[in-house]
Motif scaffolding. Structure first.
Motif, PDB file in Angstrom:
ATOM      1  N   VAL A 146       0.860  -1.192   0.000  1.00 19.75           N
ATOM      2  CA  VAL A 146       0.000   0.000   0.000  1.00 19.75           C
ATOM      3  C   VAL A 146       0.894   1.237   0.000  1.00 19.75           C
ATOM      4  CG1 VAL A 146      -1.813   1.249   1.211  1.00 19.75           C
ATOM      5  CG2 VAL A 146      -1.803  -1.250   1.235  1.00 19.75           C
ATOM      6  N   ALA A 147       0.877   1.988  -1.078  1.00 20.13           N
ATOM      7  CA  ALA A 147       1.851   3.058  -1.292  1.00 20.13           C
ATOM      8  C   ALA A 147       1.775   4.163  -0.234  1.00 20.13           C
ATOM      9  CB  ALA A 147       1.669   3.655  -2.685  1.00 20.13           C
ATOM     10  N   TYR A 148       0.572   4.539   0.196  1.00 18.95           N
ATOM     11  CA  TYR A 148       0.472   5.695   1.086  1.00 18.95           C
ATOM     12  C   TYR A 148       1.117   5.455   2.441  1.00 18.95           C
ATOM     13  CZ  TYR A 148      -3.381   3.675   3.853  1.00 18.95           C
ATOM     14  OH  TYR A 148      -4.137   2.882   4.673  1.00 18.95           O
ATOM     15  N   SER A 149       1.194   4.191   2.866  1.00 21.78           N
ATOM     16  CA  SER A 149       1.819   3.911   4.154  1.00 21.78           C
ATOM     17  C   SER A 149       3.159   3.193   4.022  1.00 21.78           C
ATOM     18  CB  SER A 149       0.885   3.075   5.036  1.00 21.78           C
ATOM     19  OG  SER A 149       0.663   1.805   4.455  1.00 21.78           O
ATOM     20  N   ASP A 150       3.361   2.449   2.935  1.00 21.29           N
ATOM     21  CA  ASP A 150       4.582   1.657   2.784  1.00 21.29           C
ATOM     22  C   ASP A 150       5.715   2.420   2.113  1.00 21.29           C
ATOM     23  OD1 ASP A 150       3.172  -0.366   3.937  1.00 21.29           O
ATOM     24  OD2 ASP A 150       2.780  -1.446   2.086  1.00 21.29           O
ATOM     25  N   ALA A 151       5.402   3.436   1.314  1.00 19.64           N
ATOM     26  CA  ALA A 151       6.433   4.211   0.622  1.00 19.64           C
ATOM     27  C   ALA A 151       6.732   5.478   1.412  1.00 19.64           C
ATOM     28  CB  ALA A 151       5.977   4.561  -0.792  1.00 19.64           C
ATOM     29  N   ILE A 152       7.881   5.502   2.069  1.00 18.80           N
ATOM     30  CA  ILE A 152       8.291   6.667   2.856  1.00 18.80           C
ATOM     31  C   ILE A 152       9.289   7.469   2.027  1.00 18.80           C
ATOM     32  CG2 ILE A 152       9.171   7.453   5.078  1.00 18.80           C
ATOM     33  CD1 ILE A 152       6.653   5.697   5.238  1.00 18.80           C
ATOM     34  N   ILE A 153       8.831   8.532   1.416  1.00 16.77           N
ATOM     35  CA  ILE A 153       9.632   9.262   0.429  1.00 16.77           C
ATOM     36  C   ILE A 153      10.904   9.849   1.034  1.00 16.77           C
ATOM     37  CG2 ILE A 153       9.618  11.101  -1.289  1.00 16.77           C
ATOM     38  CD1 ILE A 153       7.782   8.732  -1.893  1.00 16.77           C
ATOM     39  N   ASP A 154      10.822  10.347   2.268  1.00 15.30           N
ATOM     40  CA  ASP A 154      11.979  11.019   2.865  1.00 15.30           C
ATOM     41  C   ASP A 154      12.758  10.096   3.811  1.00 15.30           C
ATOM     42  OD1 ASP A 154      10.014  10.853   4.753  1.00 15.30           O
ATOM     43  OD2 ASP A 154      10.253  12.897   5.523  1.00 15.30           O
ATOM     44  N   ALA A 155      12.615   8.783   3.630  1.00 15.91           N
ATOM     45  CA  ALA A 155      13.331   7.830   4.484  1.00 15.91           C
ATOM     46  C   ALA A 155      14.840   7.936   4.246  1.00 15.91           C
ATOM     47  CB  ALA A 155      12.863   6.409   4.195  1.00 15.91           C
ATOM     48  N   ILE A 156      15.607   7.735   5.303  1.00 17.11           N
ATOM     49  CA  ILE A 156      17.067   7.732   5.232  1.00 17.11           C
ATOM     50  C   ILE A 156      17.539   6.281   5.172  1.00 17.11           C
ATOM     51  CG2 ILE A 156      19.191   8.361   6.436  1.00 17.11           C
ATOM     52  CD1 ILE A 156      17.614  10.679   7.691  1.00 17.11           C
ATOM     53  N   SER A 157      18.376   5.966   4.189  1.00 17.10           N
ATOM     54  CA  SER A 157      18.735   4.573   3.915  1.00 17.10           C
ATOM     55  C   SER A 157      20.151   4.195   4.330  1.00 17.10           C
ATOM     56  CB  SER A 157      18.535   4.275   2.419  1.00 17.10           C
ATOM     57  OG  SER A 157      17.183   4.475   2.059  1.00 17.10           O
ATOM     58  N   GLY A 158      20.696   4.872   5.338  1.00 16.30           N
ATOM     59  CA  GLY A 158      21.958   4.459   5.940  1.00 16.30           C
ATOM     60  C   GLY A 158      23.091   4.267   4.956  1.00 16.30           C
ATOM     61  N   PHE A 159      23.746   3.089   5.015  1.00 20.78           N
ATOM     62  CA  PHE A 159      24.906   2.839   4.157  1.00 20.78           C
ATOM     63  C   PHE A 159      24.512   2.469   2.726  1.00 20.78           C
ATOM     64  CE2 PHE A 159      23.786  -1.267   5.986  1.00 20.78           C
ATOM     65  CZ  PHE A 159      23.862  -2.131   4.908  1.00 20.78           C
ATOM     66  N   ALA A 160      23.203   2.403   2.419  1.00 17.04           N
ATOM     67  CA  ALA A 160      22.743   2.066   1.073  1.00 17.04           C
ATOM     68  C   ALA A 160      21.745   3.108   0.577  1.00 17.04           C
ATOM     69  CB  ALA A 160      22.105   0.683   1.072  1.00 17.04           C
ATOM     70  N   PRO A 161      22.215   4.355   0.352  1.00 13.71           N
ATOM     71  CA  PRO A 161      21.300   5.432  -0.014  1.00 13.71           C
ATOM     72  C   PRO A 161      20.768   5.353  -1.441  1.00 13.71           C
ATOM     73  CG  PRO A 161      23.554   6.210  -0.083  1.00 13.71           C
ATOM     74  CD  PRO A 161      23.599   4.818   0.475  1.00 13.71           C
ATOM     75  N   ALA A 162      21.406   4.563  -2.308  1.00  9.83           N
ATOM     76  CA  ALA A 162      20.981   4.457  -3.702  1.00  9.83           C
ATOM     77  C   ALA A 162      21.222   3.037  -4.187  1.00  9.83           C
ATOM     78  CB  ALA A 162      21.741   5.456  -4.566  1.00  9.83           C
ATOM     79  N   ALA A 163      20.615   2.714  -5.316  1.00 10.39           N
ATOM     80  CA  ALA A 163      20.803   1.382  -5.884  1.00 10.39           C
ATOM     81  C   ALA A 163      22.275   1.166  -6.224  1.00 10.39           C
ATOM     82  CB  ALA A 163      19.957   1.233  -7.148  1.00 10.39           C
ATOM     83  N   PRO A 164      22.757  -0.065  -6.095  1.00  8.97           N
ATOM     84  CA  PRO A 164      24.162  -0.334  -6.417  1.00  8.97           C
ATOM     85  C   PRO A 164      24.443  -0.106  -7.895  1.00  8.97           C
ATOM     86  CG  PRO A 164      22.962  -2.384  -6.099  1.00  8.97           C
ATOM     87  CD  PRO A 164      22.041  -1.287  -5.680  1.00  8.97           C
ATOM     88  N   THR A 165      25.672   0.288  -8.190  1.00  7.29           N
ATOM     89  CA  THR A 165      26.054   0.469  -9.585  1.00  7.29           C
ATOM     90  C   THR A 165      26.188  -0.899 -10.260  1.00  7.29           C
ATOM     91  OG1 THR A 165      28.399   0.494  -8.980  1.00  7.29           O
ATOM     92  CG2 THR A 165      27.261   2.620  -9.113  1.00  7.29           C
ATOM     93  N   THR A 166      25.962  -0.918 -11.553  1.00  5.14           N
ATOM     94  CA  THR A 166      26.067  -2.174 -12.310  1.00  5.14           C
ATOM     95  C   THR A 166      27.290  -2.131 -13.217  1.00  5.14           C
ATOM     96  OG1 THR A 166      24.602  -1.288 -14.032  1.00  5.14           O
ATOM     97  CG2 THR A 166      23.585  -2.582 -12.277  1.00  5.14           C
ATOM     98  N   LYS A 167      27.732  -3.297 -13.618  1.00  7.38           N
ATOM     99  CA  LYS A 167      28.883  -3.415 -14.512  1.00  7.38           C
ATOM    100  C   LYS A 167      28.418  -3.620 -15.955  1.00  7.38           C
ATOM    101  CE  LYS A 167      32.672  -4.962 -11.544  1.00  7.38           C
ATOM    102  NZ  LYS A 167      32.104  -4.698 -10.228  1.00  7.38           N
ATOM    103  N   ILE A 168      29.294  -3.291 -16.882  1.00  3.36           N
ATOM    104  CA  ILE A 168      29.025  -3.559 -18.292  1.00  3.36           C
ATOM    105  C   ILE A 168      29.179  -5.053 -18.541  1.00  3.36           C
ATOM    106  CG2 ILE A 168      29.821  -3.154 -20.655  1.00  3.36           C
ATOM    107  CD1 ILE A 168      30.817  -0.409 -19.703  1.00  3.36           C
TER     108      ILE A 168
END
Length: 253
Positions: free
Chosen positions: A143-165
Motif C-alpha cells: 500500500v503506497a500511502y503507508s509503505d512508501a516513505i519518500i523522505d526515508a534515510i537509507s543508511g549505508f545504502a542510499p541508492a541502488a548499487p552500480t552495475t557493470k558492463i
C-alpha cells in the motif's frame, strides 16, 4: 503474567518457482532485475477465494524462509554487508542480511497475474530476490500511502548499487541460440518455466551486471565464475577494463 513463548510455528503456504536454483546470482535486493517467477500455493491456501481483490494491487509484500542458508547454532550479532565490500561489520538488525535469527526474508514484488494451473493457484510475479523452492509464509498487498516513505534515510545504502558492463562472446551467443525451444514464442504463462526463451539472455545479462561475485573477489581478472540459470550454467569472467564477459553457456548435466 502469561507465559511468553520463545519460538513460533509458521505454516508454509506455497513455494517460489524461479529460474535461479542456486544462491549465487540471486539479486541481493528485490526489483534490481525484472526477473519473472511464480509462487505455487499449497492446500488449503490454493483457493482463488483467498485472492479475491488482490489484482487491484500492483505490488505485494512476500514473507519467505531463507532455506538456502545454513542454520546458525549460535546467534551472531554482526554481519559483513557486501555493499561495504565484505569487510566492515554491522549489527545484523542494521542490515538486510538473510542471516537472521528468524530466518525470514521480506520482499516487495510486482504482481503480474493470478492463475489457476493444474488445480493450483499460481501467482506470477516480477523482481523477486528468492531462489527456486523458497518456502513462502505470507503474502500481503503493498500500500503506497503507508509503505512508501519518500523522505526515508537509507543508511549505508542510499541508492541502488552500480552495475557493470556485460558483453557476450560469439561462442556464448551461438550456445544460447542452440538452447532456444519452440515454446519460446508462446504464452509465457503456460510454458515450462525452465525452458530457455529469447528474453532470457537479457535477464542473464542483467543478473550478471549486478556482479554476483563475493565482494572480496570482485577484483579478480580472467577468473571464471559460474551462475546457474534454469537448465544452463553461465560462465563469466571480468577483463582488465572491468567488463564482465559471458564466455560459455553449458547445459546442466
Amino acid at each position: 503474567m502469561p507465559s511468553t513463548p520463545s519460538n513460533l510455528t509458521i505454516p508454509i503456504i506455497g513455494y517460489h518457482r524461479s529460474p535461479l536454483s542456486q544462491k549465487f546470482g540471486m539479486p541481493r535486493q528485490p526489483n534490481l532485475v525484472d526477473l519473472v517467477s511464480h509462487i505455487e500455493m499449497l492446500p488449503p491456501y490454493d483457493t482463488l477465494d483467498a485472492f479475491v481483490g488482490i489484482e487491484d494491487f500492483s505490488h505485494l509484500w512476500i514473507t519467505w524462509h531463507t532455506h538456502h542458508n545454513k542454520a546458525q547454532v549460535n546467534f551472531k550479532p554482526q554481519v559483513r554487508p557486501p555493499r561495504l565490500g565484505g569487510n566492515a561489520k554491522l549489527g545484523v538488525f542494521a542490515t538486510r542480511s538473510t542471516y537472521r535469527p528468524s530466518a525470514l526474508g521480506l520482499s516487495v514484488v510486482r504482481l503480474l497475474a493470478v492463475d489457476k494451473q493444474q488445480g493450483k493457484v499460481v501467482l506470477r510475479i516480477q523482481g523477486a530476490d528468492m531462489i527456486d523452492a523458497t518456502p513462502i509464509v505470507d503474502i500481503k498487498p503493498y500500500v503506497a500511502y503507508s509503505d512508501a516513505i519518500i523522505d526515508a534515510i537509507s543508511g549505508f545504502a542510499p541508492a541502488a548499487p552500480t552495475t557493470k558492463i556485460v558483453k557476450i562472446s560469439t561462442r556464448a551467443q551461438h550456445q544460447f541460440s542452440a538452447f532456444l525451444t519452440e515454446e519460446s514464442s508462446s504464452n509465457p504463462v503456460n510454458i515450462n518455466y525452465l525452458s530457455i526463451q529469447k528474453n532470457d539472455l537479457d535477464i542473464i545479462c542483467a543478473l550478471i551486471a549486478q556482479d554476483p561475485r563475493p565482494a572480496y573477489r570482485q577484483h579478480e581478472v580472467d577468473q571464471v565464475f559460474i551462475m546457474r540459470y534454469k537448465q544452463v550454467d553461465v560462465h563469466f569472467q571480468m577483463d582488465n577494463e572491468g567488463v564482465l564477459w559471458l564466455v560459455d553457456i553449458q547445459q546442466v548435466v
